[in-house]
Design an enzyme around this catalytic site. Structure first.
Site, PDB file in Angstrom:
ATOM      1  N   ARG A  98      11.850  -5.660   4.675  1.00  0.00           N
ATOM      2  CA  ARG A  98      11.635  -4.216   4.514  1.00  0.00           C
ATOM      3  C   ARG A  98      12.637  -3.445   5.368  1.00  0.00           C
ATOM      4  O   ARG A  98      12.926  -3.798   6.501  1.00  0.00           O
ATOM      5  CB  ARG A  98      10.208  -3.849   4.942  1.00  0.00           C
ATOM      6  CG  ARG A  98      10.011  -2.337   4.930  1.00  0.00           C
ATOM      7  CD  ARG A  98       8.578  -1.921   4.940  1.00  0.00           C
ATOM      8  NE  ARG A  98       7.839  -2.399   6.096  1.00  0.00           N
ATOM      9  CZ  ARG A  98       6.552  -2.164   6.275  1.00  0.00           C
ATOM     10  NH1 ARG A  98       5.881  -1.491   5.357  1.00  0.00           N
ATOM     11  NH2 ARG A  98       5.941  -2.631   7.339  1.00  0.00           N
ATOM     12  N   ARG A 156      11.552  -2.011  11.115  1.00  0.00           N
ATOM     13  CA  ARG A 156      10.458  -1.619  12.006  1.00  0.00           C
ATOM     14  C   ARG A 156      10.239  -2.707  13.049  1.00  0.00           C
ATOM     15  O   ARG A 156      10.266  -3.899  12.712  1.00  0.00           O
ATOM     16  CB  ARG A 156       9.181  -1.452  11.166  1.00  0.00           C
ATOM     17  CG  ARG A 156       8.592  -0.076  11.226  1.00  0.00           C
ATOM     18  CD  ARG A 156       7.564   0.133  10.149  1.00  0.00           C
ATOM     19  NE  ARG A 156       6.292  -0.541  10.402  1.00  0.00           N
ATOM     20  CZ  ARG A 156       5.221  -0.399   9.627  1.00  0.00           C
ATOM     21  NH1 ARG A 156       5.264   0.385   8.570  1.00  0.00           N
ATOM     22  NH2 ARG A 156       4.099  -1.036   9.897  1.00  0.00           N
ATOM     23  N   LYS A 162       0.840  -1.212   0.000  1.00  0.00           N
ATOM     24  CA  LYS A 162       0.000   0.000   0.000  1.00  0.00           C
ATOM     25  C   LYS A 162       0.870   1.255   0.000  1.00  0.00           C
ATOM     26  O   LYS A 162       0.650   2.173  -0.782  1.00  0.00           O
ATOM     27  CB  LYS A 162      -0.935   0.017   1.224  1.00  0.00           C
ATOM     28  CG  LYS A 162      -1.851  -1.199   1.315  1.00  0.00           C
ATOM     29  CD  LYS A 162      -2.774  -1.134   2.522  1.00  0.00           C
ATOM     30  CE  LYS A 162      -2.079  -1.227   3.869  1.00  0.00           C
ATOM     31  NZ  LYS A 162      -1.402  -2.513   4.129  1.00  0.00           N
ATOM     32  N   ARG A 169      -9.748   0.626   8.957  1.00  0.00           N
ATOM     33  CA  ARG A 169      -9.272  -0.721   9.259  1.00  0.00           C
ATOM     34  C   ARG A 169     -10.305  -1.529  10.041  1.00  0.00           C
ATOM     35  O   ARG A 169     -10.057  -2.696  10.341  1.00  0.00           O
ATOM     36  CB  ARG A 169      -8.020  -0.611  10.118  1.00  0.00           C
ATOM     37  CG  ARG A 169      -6.728  -0.998   9.434  1.00  0.00           C
ATOM     38  CD  ARG A 169      -5.632  -0.728  10.431  1.00  0.00           C
ATOM     39  NE  ARG A 169      -4.418  -1.414  10.133  1.00  0.00           N
ATOM     40  CZ  ARG A 169      -3.411  -0.858   9.475  1.00  0.00           C
ATOM     41  NH1 ARG A 169      -3.515   0.358   8.998  1.00  0.00           N
ATOM     42  NH2 ARG A 169      -2.303  -1.534   9.305  1.00  0.00           N
ATOM     43  N   ARG A 205      -0.233  -9.397  13.284  1.00  0.00           N
ATOM     44  CA  ARG A 205      -0.866  -8.359  12.447  1.00  0.00           C
ATOM     45  C   ARG A 205      -1.765  -8.996  11.390  1.00  0.00           C
ATOM     46  O   ARG A 205      -2.832  -8.469  11.070  1.00  0.00           O
ATOM     47  CB  ARG A 205       0.210  -7.491  11.778  1.00  0.00           C
ATOM     48  CG  ARG A 205       0.892  -6.541  12.746  1.00  0.00           C
ATOM     49  CD  ARG A 205       2.171  -5.961  12.185  1.00  0.00           C
ATOM     50  NE  ARG A 205       1.982  -5.065  11.073  1.00  0.00           N
ATOM     51  CZ  ARG A 205       2.970  -4.616  10.301  1.00  0.00           C
ATOM     52  NH1 ARG A 205       4.213  -5.006  10.527  1.00  0.00           N
ATOM     53  NH2 ARG A 205       2.723  -3.784   9.327  1.00  0.00           N
TER      54      ARG A 205
HETATM   55  P1  AP5 Z   1       4.832  -1.631   1.781  1.00  0.00           P
HETATM   56  O1  AP5 Z   1       4.506  -0.816   0.571  1.00  0.00           O
HETATM   57  O2  AP5 Z   1       5.614  -0.965   2.867  1.00  0.00           O
HETATM   58  O3  AP5 Z   1       3.497  -2.309   2.357  1.00  0.00           O
HETATM   59  P2  AP5 Z   1       2.307  -1.734   3.186  1.00  0.00           P
HETATM   60  O4  AP5 Z   1       1.086  -2.412   2.703  1.00  0.00           O
HETATM   61  O5  AP5 Z   1       2.310  -0.226   3.142  1.00  0.00           O
HETATM   62  O6  AP5 Z   1       2.739  -2.268   4.617  1.00  0.00           O
HETATM   63  P3  AP5 Z   1       2.581  -1.633   6.066  1.00  0.00           P
HETATM   64  O7  AP5 Z   1       3.357  -2.443   7.061  1.00  0.00           O
HETATM   65  O8  AP5 Z   1       2.881  -0.170   6.055  1.00  0.00           O
HETATM   66  O9  AP5 Z   1       1.093  -1.889   6.307  1.00  0.00           O
HETATM   67  P4  AP5 Z   1       0.327  -1.896   7.551  1.00  0.00           P
HETATM   68  O10 AP5 Z   1      -0.999  -1.550   6.975  1.00  0.00           O
HETATM   69  O11 AP5 Z   1       0.345  -3.082   8.392  1.00  0.00           O
HETATM   70  O12 AP5 Z   1       1.076  -0.807   8.498  1.00  0.00           O
HETATM   71  P5  AP5 Z   1       0.704   0.675   8.896  1.00  0.00           P
HETATM   72  O13 AP5 Z   1       1.946   1.466   8.876  1.00  0.00           O
HETATM   73  O14 AP5 Z   1      -0.495   1.151   8.166  1.00  0.00           O
HETATM   74  O15 AP5 Z   1       5.581  -2.952   1.302  1.00  0.00           O
HETATM   75  C1  AP5 Z   1       6.124  -3.869   2.240  1.00  0.00           C
HETATM   76  C2  AP5 Z   1       7.502  -4.350   1.743  1.00  0.00           C
HETATM   77  O16 AP5 Z   1       7.312  -5.127   0.554  1.00  0.00           O
HETATM   78  C3  AP5 Z   1       8.440  -3.196   1.347  1.00  0.00           C
HETATM   79  O17 AP5 Z   1       9.744  -3.538   1.717  1.00  0.00           O
HETATM   80  C4  AP5 Z   1       8.300  -3.096  -0.186  1.00  0.00           C
HETATM   81  O18 AP5 Z   1       9.482  -2.625  -0.797  1.00  0.00           O
HETATM   82  C5  AP5 Z   1       7.999  -4.540  -0.577  1.00  0.00           C
HETATM   83  N1  AP5 Z   1       7.074  -4.618  -1.710  1.00  0.00           N
HETATM   84  C6  AP5 Z   1       6.069  -3.760  -2.043  1.00  0.00           C
HETATM   85  N2  AP5 Z   1       5.421  -4.180  -3.154  1.00  0.00           N
HETATM   86  C7  AP5 Z   1       6.022  -5.343  -3.516  1.00  0.00           C
HETATM   87  C8  AP5 Z   1       5.814  -6.283  -4.578  1.00  0.00           C
HETATM   88  N3  AP5 Z   1       4.857  -6.102  -5.503  1.00  0.00           N
HETATM   89  N4  AP5 Z   1       6.619  -7.385  -4.633  1.00  0.00           N
HETATM   90  C9  AP5 Z   1       7.589  -7.572  -3.697  1.00  0.00           C
HETATM   91  N5  AP5 Z   1       7.861  -6.722  -2.672  1.00  0.00           N
HETATM   92  C10 AP5 Z   1       7.081  -5.623  -2.589  1.00  0.00           C
HETATM   93  O19 AP5 Z   1       0.212   0.460  10.409  1.00  0.00           O
HETATM   94  C11 AP5 Z   1       1.120   0.116  11.453  1.00  0.00           C
HETATM   95  C12 AP5 Z   1       0.367   0.010  12.756  1.00  0.00           C
HETATM   96  O20 AP5 Z   1      -0.247   1.291  13.085  1.00  0.00           O
HETATM   97  C13 AP5 Z   1      -0.800  -0.992  12.788  1.00  0.00           C
HETATM   98  O21 AP5 Z   1      -0.370  -2.303  13.044  1.00  0.00           O
HETATM   99  C14 AP5 Z   1      -1.652  -0.401  13.941  1.00  0.00           C
HETATM  100  O22 AP5 Z   1      -1.092  -0.705  15.194  1.00  0.00           O
HETATM  101  C15 AP5 Z   1      -1.524   1.100  13.711  1.00  0.00           C
HETATM  102  N6  AP5 Z   1      -2.569   1.619  12.817  1.00  0.00           N
HETATM  103  C16 AP5 Z   1      -2.387   2.193  11.592  1.00  0.00           C
HETATM  104  N7  AP5 Z   1      -3.552   2.535  11.044  1.00  0.00           N
HETATM  105  C17 AP5 Z   1      -4.509   2.163  11.932  1.00  0.00           C
HETATM  106  C18 AP5 Z   1      -5.929   2.224  11.923  1.00  0.00           C
HETATM  107  N8  AP5 Z   1      -6.599   2.733  10.879  1.00  0.00           N
HETATM  108  N9  AP5 Z   1      -6.606   1.719  13.009  1.00  0.00           N
HETATM  109  C19 AP5 Z   1      -5.933   1.224  14.070  1.00  0.00           C
HETATM  110  N10 AP5 Z   1      -4.595   1.129  14.130  1.00  0.00           N
HETATM  111  C20 AP5 Z   1      -3.884   1.590  13.065  1.00  0.00           C
END
Ligand code: AP5
Length: 210
Positions: free
Chosen positions: A123, A156, A13, A88, A167
């Site tokens: 990552r 991270r 994402k 979410r 997760r």
């Molecule tokens: P990347 O693009 O970083 O993936 P992502 O989907 O953005 O992953 P996140 O970990 O950021 O998602 P998340 O939703 O769990 O975390 P968030 O920060 O929102 O890609 C991942 C890796 O793969 C990278 O190294 C990339 O280079 C590689 N990659 C990408 N595309 C690829 C492909 N096609 N092929 C191969 N490799 C690829 O949330 C973190 C925490 O915050 C949550 O756990 C929660 O505690 C809190 N939080 C955030 N939002 C909320 C909410 N709305 N409600 C409650 N808690 C929340």
């Protein structure tokens, strides 16, 4: 255009949000990034969110809804925005509807659980500017520092395999029901996130007509 980027942790994402944001000149609203910034700055909200984030659990609906409501009201969102990581839960989606914000499309980037742990454990994030890399799929030039600003790359805390497993469980229990929610509103477009980053970008751009 107002876009929701949806999918499991590590679906790509953030990677796709950066590209759409640059192509369409609209901001990305990443609740994860905003919460991590608050943690880094040591604000009361950041300190309260820290334990949930590091354990891979969700931060309370009340907190994230408040963050998004304030952010969407800012001027730079007037011509569109990308929501990355929000909503979410069903209550978060209902709160977004109640804000009166029209969503144009929900892009669901589908990646099976088996592929997620490899993505997360590989990552690396820049400790200064937050740029994202992957040791295998998108390495920085020297593998240790950021190509953009030269700061060291870090892992991270919630990308450790045991936290990633948790997760994924939270995603299936709390977040996946939103697929039906947005399908019913005819907003859901599914993209195969298992392809290479460039191929996923092509699919995303096609889906958005950009
Ligand atoms: P990347 O693009 O970083 O993936 P992502 O989907 O953005 O992953 P996140 O970990 O950021 O998602 P998340 O939703 O769990 O975390 P968030 O920060 O929102 O890609 C991942 C890796 O793969 C990278 O190294 C990339 O280079 C590689 N990659 C990408 N595309 C690829 C492909 N096609 N092929 C191969 N490799 C690829 O949330 C973190 C925490 O915050 C949550 O756990 C929660 O505690 C809190 N939080 C955030 N939002 C909320 C909410 N709305 N409600 C409650 N808690 C929340």
């Amino acid at each position: 255009m107002n876009i929701i980027l949806f999918g499991p942790p590590g679906a790509g994402k953030g990677t796709q949000a950066d590209i759409i944001s640059e192509t369409m000149s609209i901001p990305t609203l990443s609740t994860g990034a905003m919460l991590r910034e608050a943690m880094k700055a040591g604000t009361p909200m950041g300190l309260a969110a820290k334990s949930a984030i590091e354990a891979g659990s969700l931060v309370s609906d009340e907190v994230v809804i408040g963050i998004v409501k304030d952010r969407i009201a800012q001027d730079d969102c007037k011509n569109g925005f990308i929501l990355d990581g929000f909503p979410r839960t069903i209550p978060q989606a209902e709160a977004l509807d109640a804000m009166g914000t029209k969503i144009d499309v929900v892009l669901d980037i589908e990646v099976p659980d088996e592929a997620i742990v490899e993505r997360m454990s590989g990552r690396r994030l820049c400790s200064a500017c937050g740029a994202s890399y992957h040791v295998k799929f998108n390495p920085s030039e020297d593998g240790e520092t950021c190509d953009k600003c030269g700061a060291p790359l870090t892992l991270r805390k919630d990308d450790k395999p045991e936290v990633v497993e948790h997760r994924l469980g939270v995603y299936h229990a709390e977040t996946e029901p939103l697929i039906g929610y947005y399908k019913n509103k005819n907003l859901l477009v599914t993209v195969d996130g298992q392809k290479s980053p460039a191929e996923v970008t092509a699919l995303v751009k096609k889906a958005l007509g950009i």
